[in-house]
Motif scaffolding. Structure first.
Motif, mmCIF file in Angstrom:
data_model
loop_
_atom_site.group_PDB
_atom_site.id
_atom_site.type_symbol
_atom_site.label_atom_id
_atom_site.label_comp_id
_atom_site.label_asym_id
_atom_site.label_seq_id
_atom_site.Cartn_x
_atom_site.Cartn_y
_atom_site.Cartn_z
ATOM 1 N N GLY A 1 0.817 -1.204 0.000
ATOM 2 C CA GLY A 1 0.000 0.000 0.000
ATOM 3 C C GLY A 1 0.853 1.258 0.000
ATOM 4 O O GLY A 1 2.062 1.214 0.248
ATOM 5 N N SER A 2 0.232 2.387 -0.245
ATOM 6 C CA SER A 2 0.916 3.671 -0.223
ATOM 7 C C SER A 2 1.500 3.892 1.168
ATOM 8 O O SER A 2 0.790 3.800 2.168
ATOM 9 C CB SER A 2 -0.077 4.781 -0.560
ATOM 10 N N GLY A 3 2.805 4.130 1.244
ATOM 11 C CA GLY A 3 3.471 4.337 2.518
ATOM 12 C C GLY A 3 3.888 3.056 3.223
ATOM 13 O O GLY A 3 4.316 3.081 4.370
ATOM 14 N N ASP B 1 -2.160 2.375 9.930
ATOM 15 C CA ASP B 1 -1.801 3.588 10.673
ATOM 16 C C ASP B 1 -0.369 4.024 10.361
ATOM 17 O O ASP B 1 -0.086 5.218 10.234
ATOM 18 C CB ASP B 1 -2.020 3.425 12.175
ATOM 19 N N ILE B 2 0.517 3.086 10.186
ATOM 20 C CA ILE B 2 1.903 3.413 9.815
ATOM 21 C C ILE B 2 1.933 3.972 8.401
ATOM 22 O O ILE B 2 2.617 4.971 8.116
ATOM 23 C CB ILE B 2 2.814 2.159 9.898
ATOM 24 N N ARG B 3 1.168 3.367 7.487
ATOM 25 C CA ARG B 3 1.165 3.817 6.094
ATOM 26 C C ARG B 3 0.669 5.260 5.965
ATOM 27 O O ARG B 3 1.262 6.060 5.249
ATOM 28 C CB ARG B 3 0.328 2.882 5.219
ATOM 29 N N ARG C 1 3.312 7.745 7.305
ATOM 30 C CA ARG C 1 4.416 7.897 6.344
ATOM 31 C C ARG C 1 3.989 8.737 5.151
ATOM 32 O O ARG C 1 4.745 9.557 4.639
ATOM 33 C CB ARG C 1 4.897 6.531 5.861
ATOM 34 N N ARG C 2 2.757 8.524 4.683
ATOM 35 C CA ARG C 2 2.252 9.271 3.532
ATOM 36 C C ARG C 2 2.132 10.765 3.862
ATOM 37 O O ARG C 2 2.490 11.612 3.045
ATOM 38 C CB ARG C 2 0.901 8.694 3.105
ATOM 39 N N ILE C 3 1.632 11.076 5.046
ATOM 40 C CA ILE C 3 1.520 12.472 5.468
ATOM 41 C C ILE C 3 2.900 13.124 5.487
ATOM 42 O O ILE C 3 3.096 14.217 4.954
ATOM 43 C CB ILE C 3 0.839 12.580 6.852
ATOM 44 N N ARG C 4 3.857 12.442 6.099
ATOM 45 C CA ARG C 4 5.222 12.984 6.189
ATOM 46 C C ARG C 4 5.790 13.222 4.782
ATOM 47 O O ARG C 4 6.320 14.288 4.491
ATOM 48 C CB ARG C 4 6.104 12.016 6.972
ATOM 49 N N ARG C 5 5.685 12.221 3.904
ATOM 50 C CA ARG C 5 6.251 12.338 2.553
ATOM 51 C C ARG C 5 5.556 13.434 1.753
ATOM 52 O O ARG C 5 6.209 14.267 1.118
ATOM 53 C CB ARG C 5 6.097 10.999 1.818
ATOM 54 N N ASP C 6 4.226 13.436 1.751
ATOM 55 C CA ASP C 6 3.502 14.379 0.899
ATOM 56 C C ASP C 6 3.611 15.826 1.367
ATOM 57 O O ASP C 6 3.561 16.742 0.551
ATOM 58 C CB ASP C 6 2.037 13.964 0.769
ATOM 59 N N THR C 7 3.762 16.051 2.668
ATOM 60 C CA THR C 7 3.950 17.430 3.130
ATOM 61 C C THR C 7 5.367 17.897 2.855
ATOM 62 O O THR C 7 5.574 19.022 2.394
ATOM 63 C CB THR C 7 3.633 17.586 4.637
ATOM 64 N N ARG C 8 6.351 17.041 3.098
ATOM 65 C CA ARG C 8 7.753 17.440 2.933
ATOM 66 C C ARG C 8 8.206 17.463 1.478
ATOM 67 O O ARG C 8 8.866 18.390 1.039
ATOM 68 C CB ARG C 8 8.664 16.487 3.710
ATOM 69 N N GLU C 9 7.888 16.404 0.735
ATOM 70 C CA GLU C 9 8.436 16.266 -0.614
ATOM 71 C C GLU C 9 7.535 16.812 -1.713
ATOM 72 O O GLU C 9 8.017 17.151 -2.791
ATOM 73 C CB GLU C 9 8.716 14.780 -0.900
ATOM 74 N N ARG C 10 6.239 16.871 -1.449
ATOM 75 C CA ARG C 10 5.313 17.266 -2.513
ATOM 76 C C ARG C 10 4.560 18.555 -2.206
ATOM 77 O O ARG C 10 3.692 18.959 -2.986
ATOM 78 C CB ARG C 10 4.342 16.112 -2.799
#
Length: 187
Positions: free
Chosen positions: A13-15, A139-141, A144-153
């Motif tokens: 899954g995503s993340g 919950d982990i996924r 991780r998705r929140i962290r990646r999408d706010t920081r990188e995107r």
């Protein structure tokens, strides 16, 4: 004639950490002097205009098979399987569009592909020699998705949550999770 490359698919899954697993696998194989190529399914999103047309003016669901250029990806996997080079598309997440093409990429002895839907789609799944599923709690996924999408995107928390509720989670339940049954190995 050289042996044909082994195609290894990594799904989750995503993340879930599928990219991290793929990158680590590449490192370990390269330490053993195995020529390895890493491909990500994200590079095969269809051009934005095509994706928008497929969703008929509705909001685009980036986690649905219609968002991808499956024909091109299957053609590239087949070419790599035959030992031929490919020109992978470049995709920019901030633009949500394809931005060009990589230089020709040779297959290597092992080709590792990672992506959400590799096992859910027979036109891709049937080309893989080994299938690995990265099983990570939801919950982990999402964290991780929140962290990646706010920081990188550069996305807002609100937009990430909206997308998760409207497309990421439903597509995970419809396509990704059921595709686990095709895995040779679950990590």
């Amino acid at each position: 004639m050289a042996e044909r490359p082994m195609l290894v698919g990594i799904v989750g899954g995503s993340g879930s950490g599928k990219t991290s697993v793929a990158v680590e696998l590449v490192k370990r194989l390269q330490r053993k002097t195995v020529a390895t190529l890493l491909l990500d399914m994200d590079a095969y999103y269809a051009p934005l205009e095509v994706v928008q047309g497929r969703f008929g003016g509705l909001s685009v669901n980036w986690d649905h098979p219609h968002a991808f250029d499956l024909e091109l990806m299957a053609a590239h996997l087949s070419a790599l399987h035959r030992g031929e080079s490919i020109r992978k598309p470049r995709y920019d997440f901030t633009l949500s569009d394809r931005t060009g093409w990589e230089e020709p990429v040779p297959p290597g002895q092992v080709v590792i592909l990672e992506g959400l839907l590799l096992f859910a789609l027979p036109e891709l799944r049937d080309l893989l020699d080994v299938k690995i599923f990265v099983d990570t709690d939801a919950d982990i996924r999402i964290l991780r998705r929140i962290r990646r999408d706010t920081r990188e995107r550069g996305r807002s928390l609100e937009s990430i949550m909206d997308q998760y509720e409207t497309s990421v989670r439903p597509m995970h339940l419809e396509f990704v999770e059921p595709s686990k049954r095709w895995a040779d190995l679950i990590v």
